[in-house]
Design an enzyme around this catalytic site. Structure first.
Site, PDB file in Angstrom:
ATOM      1  N   GLU A 104     100.158 -36.976  42.473  1.00  0.00           N
ATOM      2  CA  GLU A 104     100.674 -35.986  41.671  1.00  0.00           C
ATOM      3  C   GLU A 104     101.239 -35.092  42.660  1.00  0.00           C
ATOM      4  O   GLU A 104     101.318 -33.782  42.403  1.00  0.00           O
ATOM      5  CB  GLU A 104      99.540 -35.321  40.812  1.00  0.00           C
ATOM      6  CG  GLU A 104      98.393 -34.771  41.323  1.00  0.00           C
ATOM      7  CD  GLU A 104      97.528 -33.871  40.492  1.00  0.00           C
ATOM      8  OE1 GLU A 104      97.954 -32.621  40.351  1.00  0.00           O
ATOM      9  OE2 GLU A 104      96.665 -34.356  40.062  1.00  0.00           O
ATOM     10  N   CYS A 138      95.218 -36.385  38.080  1.00  0.00           N
ATOM     11  CA  CYS A 138      94.382 -37.305  38.802  1.00  0.00           C
ATOM     12  C   CYS A 138      94.123 -38.461  38.237  1.00  0.00           C
ATOM     13  O   CYS A 138      93.310 -39.440  39.001  1.00  0.00           O
ATOM     14  CB  CYS A 138      92.995 -36.454  39.020  1.00  0.00           C
ATOM     15  SG  CYS A 138      93.070 -34.779  39.669  1.00  0.00           S
ATOM     16  N   THR A 180      88.342 -25.321  46.433  1.00  0.00           N
ATOM     17  CA  THR A 180      88.332 -26.620  45.998  1.00  0.00           C
ATOM     18  C   THR A 180      89.451 -27.605  46.179  1.00  0.00           C
ATOM     19  O   THR A 180      89.763 -28.502  45.640  1.00  0.00           O
ATOM     20  CB  THR A 180      88.044 -26.780  44.274  1.00  0.00           C
ATOM     21  OG1 THR A 180      89.388 -26.174  43.858  1.00  0.00           O
ATOM     22  CG2 THR A 180      86.942 -25.698  43.970  1.00  0.00           C
ATOM     23  N   HIS A 267      85.366 -38.786  38.923  1.00  0.00           N
ATOM     24  CA  HIS A 267      86.347 -38.008  39.385  1.00  0.00           C
ATOM     25  C   HIS A 267      85.759 -36.774  39.928  1.00  0.00           C
ATOM     26  O   HIS A 267      84.948 -35.945  39.155  1.00  0.00           O
ATOM     27  CB  HIS A 267      87.470 -37.610  38.399  1.00  0.00           C
ATOM     28  CG  HIS A 267      88.237 -36.677  38.894  1.00  0.00           C
ATOM     29  ND1 HIS A 267      88.922 -36.740  40.135  1.00  0.00           N
ATOM     30  CD2 HIS A 267      88.708 -35.342  38.248  1.00  0.00           C
ATOM     31  CE1 HIS A 267      89.921 -35.353  40.306  1.00  0.00           C
ATOM     32  NE2 HIS A 267      89.677 -34.580  39.127  1.00  0.00           N
ATOM     33  N   LYS A 272      79.456 -30.277  42.207  1.00  0.00           N
ATOM     34  CA  LYS A 272      78.423 -29.512  41.309  1.00  0.00           C
ATOM     35  C   LYS A 272      78.633 -30.175  39.925  1.00  0.00           C
ATOM     36  O   LYS A 272      77.934 -30.371  39.053  1.00  0.00           O
ATOM     37  CB  LYS A 272      78.545 -28.030  41.211  1.00  0.00           C
ATOM     38  CG  LYS A 272      77.370 -27.235  40.557  1.00  0.00           C
ATOM     39  CD  LYS A 272      76.184 -27.539  41.323  1.00  0.00           C
ATOM     40  CE  LYS A 272      74.935 -26.783  40.727  1.00  0.00           C
ATOM     41  NZ  LYS A 272      73.572 -27.191  41.442  1.00  0.00           N
TER      42      LYS A 272
END
Length: 474
Positions: A104, A138, A180, A267, A272
């Site tokens: 992507e 994703c 992230t 994924h 967490k």
């Protein structure tokens, strides 16, 4: 029994025999992962951002993130990992009949990354290769894998391998989502008689429309964080039920996560969320089989049942679940998470980075084990399916051999951490270079790249991108 592709004993470039029957045990023959040598530790980011200690390392479950300067991009990473796959596993470019890319982060709105990869196949004299790029958040890498496997199993298959490459750079604006970020690429060799074979008939898919994460314009995505987490978990709930129904129909017994899945890969936007997702799956399993432990009984409803998704799960119940299943998580999930925890979110490559990790940590012990996969792409596209470890008839791709050849932990360990300021400088460069032409990259220095790494040499005035390769170590 299907005719297998040529073995290393055959002459280089020899045309493979035509298959006489349908290919059996189609799946992953070999897997490689690439991540930039530039990374920053999350504990350093915590100090730099002025947030409480543990906010990223515990709250996100992350250790570090990989990032690119302007000398590397999704194309260069794809070139590097694809070349590594071919060289390391002694695969001639002539042995490849299908090549697909999941991404992507394409550098062009028309020209696929697959066309850049064709440079190494053209040099060998092979331009008869099907496939292009798959784009769907994703999930694009998983779509490419399933497409490649379908090709090998179809009447269109000509006996050659399929190669699937996933490559992405995850980058967010300043704020809570930036930690992230991440970058990396994975290449998979797909074919018959695989040591990690897809379990046909045990695959469930969910497709829907949502604006949880999307890229309408510019370098950065538009993200609705709470909605994205909800979609990820709610979609997983739906797929578990569908997968379990197919399992029961095929196997003649109920699916039990604890006993029927030896490993689980997810994924991983951040670790967490993976921990919460696995705890949620285990909770579904406990409720279904009437095995909710006493420690969780205080959350029982008046009728004696327990709150189950899509009903909102109390935050304290979720926390208790993560703690309760920790040992099971440590056994089934952690062995495949090291790359994701140290390199960050790699979008299409995220879940698939767990495969080479699992091969390195587990090796031949995977034989006879089931690996449950949950692949999620915002928007929404998602699948839950499984792989089974097996001993192939040909030793070329035996799990023990793949494990012995793996250098993943060593490559992760020898990276030299950069400062948060270096990370910010790279982000500023990314903002400057986005959709730009007529420039030569600045960072990092070529000396900092790993031997054998492809890198961007120049983007000319007509936006044509020129790549070179740092010589491989002798």
């Amino acid at each position: 029994m299907a005719t297998a592709p040529p073995t290393p004993g055959q002459s280089a470039g020899a045309a493979p025999a035509q298959p006489q029957q349908q290919a059996d045990h189609v799946g992953i023959l070999a897997a490689e992962v690439y991540f930039p040598n530039t990374m920053v530790r999350h504990e350093d980011l915590e100090k730099h951002d002025g947030v409480p200690s543990g906010k990223y390392t515990v709250g996100l479950g992350q250790q570090g993130l990989a990032f690119c300067g302007d000398r590397e991009d999704p194309v260069s990473m794809a070139l590097t990992v694809c070349k590594r796959l071919l060289e390391k596993h002694n695969v001639s470019p002539m042995e490849v009949g299908r090549l697909e890319v999941g991404t992507e982060s394409s550098v062009d709105s028309s020209k696929s990354i697959k066309t850049y990869l064709m440079m190494m196949f053209e040099e060998a004299g092979n331009t008869d290769i099907e496939g292009v790029d798959c784009v769907q958040a994703c999930y694009g890498g998983t779509a490419a894998v399933l497409s490649a496997a379908n090709w090998v199993e179809s009447r269109a298959w000509d006996g050659r391998f399929a190669v699937v490459v996933m490559t992405d750079i995850s980058l967010y604006p300043a704020g809570p989502a930036r930690p992230t970020s991440g970058a990396g690429a994975v290449a998979l060799l797909i074919g018959p008689d695989a040591p990690l074979a897809l379990e046909r008939g045990l695959s469930a898919t969910h497709m829907a429309h949502a604006y949880d994460f999307y890229k309408p314009s510019g370098l950065y995505p538009a993200v609705d964080g709470p909605l994205s987490v909800y979609c990820y978990l709610n979609t997983m709930d739906l797929l578990l039920a569908r997968y379990a129904a197919k399992f029961e129909k095929r196997m003649g017994r109920a699916f039990c996560l604890d006993s029927d899945a030896d490993h689980a890969l997810f994924h991983a936007p951040y670790n967490k969320l993976v921990q919460k997702a696995f705890a949620r799956l285990m909770y579904h399993d406990m409720c279904k089989h009437g095995e909710v432990p006493e420690a969780l009984s205080k959350w029982s409803l008046r009728d004696g049942s327990h709150p189950r998704p899509p009903m909102a799960m109390p935050a304290d119940l979720e926390k208790a679940l993560v703690a309760h299943v920790f040992q099971t998580y440590d056994r089934k999930v952690r062995p495949s998470t090291c790359v994701a925890r140290q390199c960050g979110n790699m979008y299409t490559a995220s879940i698939w980075s767990g495969i080479p990790q699992l091969i390195e940590t587990t090796g031949a012990a995977l034989e006879g084990r089931r690996v449950l996969m949950y692949s999620y792409g915002s928007g929404i596209s998602a699948s839950m399916f499984s792989l089974v470890g097996r001993r192939p008839e040909a030793p070329r791709f035996a799990l023990s051999r793949l494990q012995a050849m793996s250098d993943l932990a060593m490559r992760l360990a020898r990276r030299v951490p950069k400062s948060p300021e270096d990370f910010e400088q790279a982000i500023q460069l990314a903002e400057q270079r986005y959709c730009a032409g007529n420039y030569k990259p600045e960072l990092p220095a070529i000396e900092e790249l790993e031997p054998g790494t492809f890198y961007l040499v120049e983007v000319d005035a007509r936006y044509r991108r020129i790549y070179a390769r740092k010589p491989a170590a002798q």
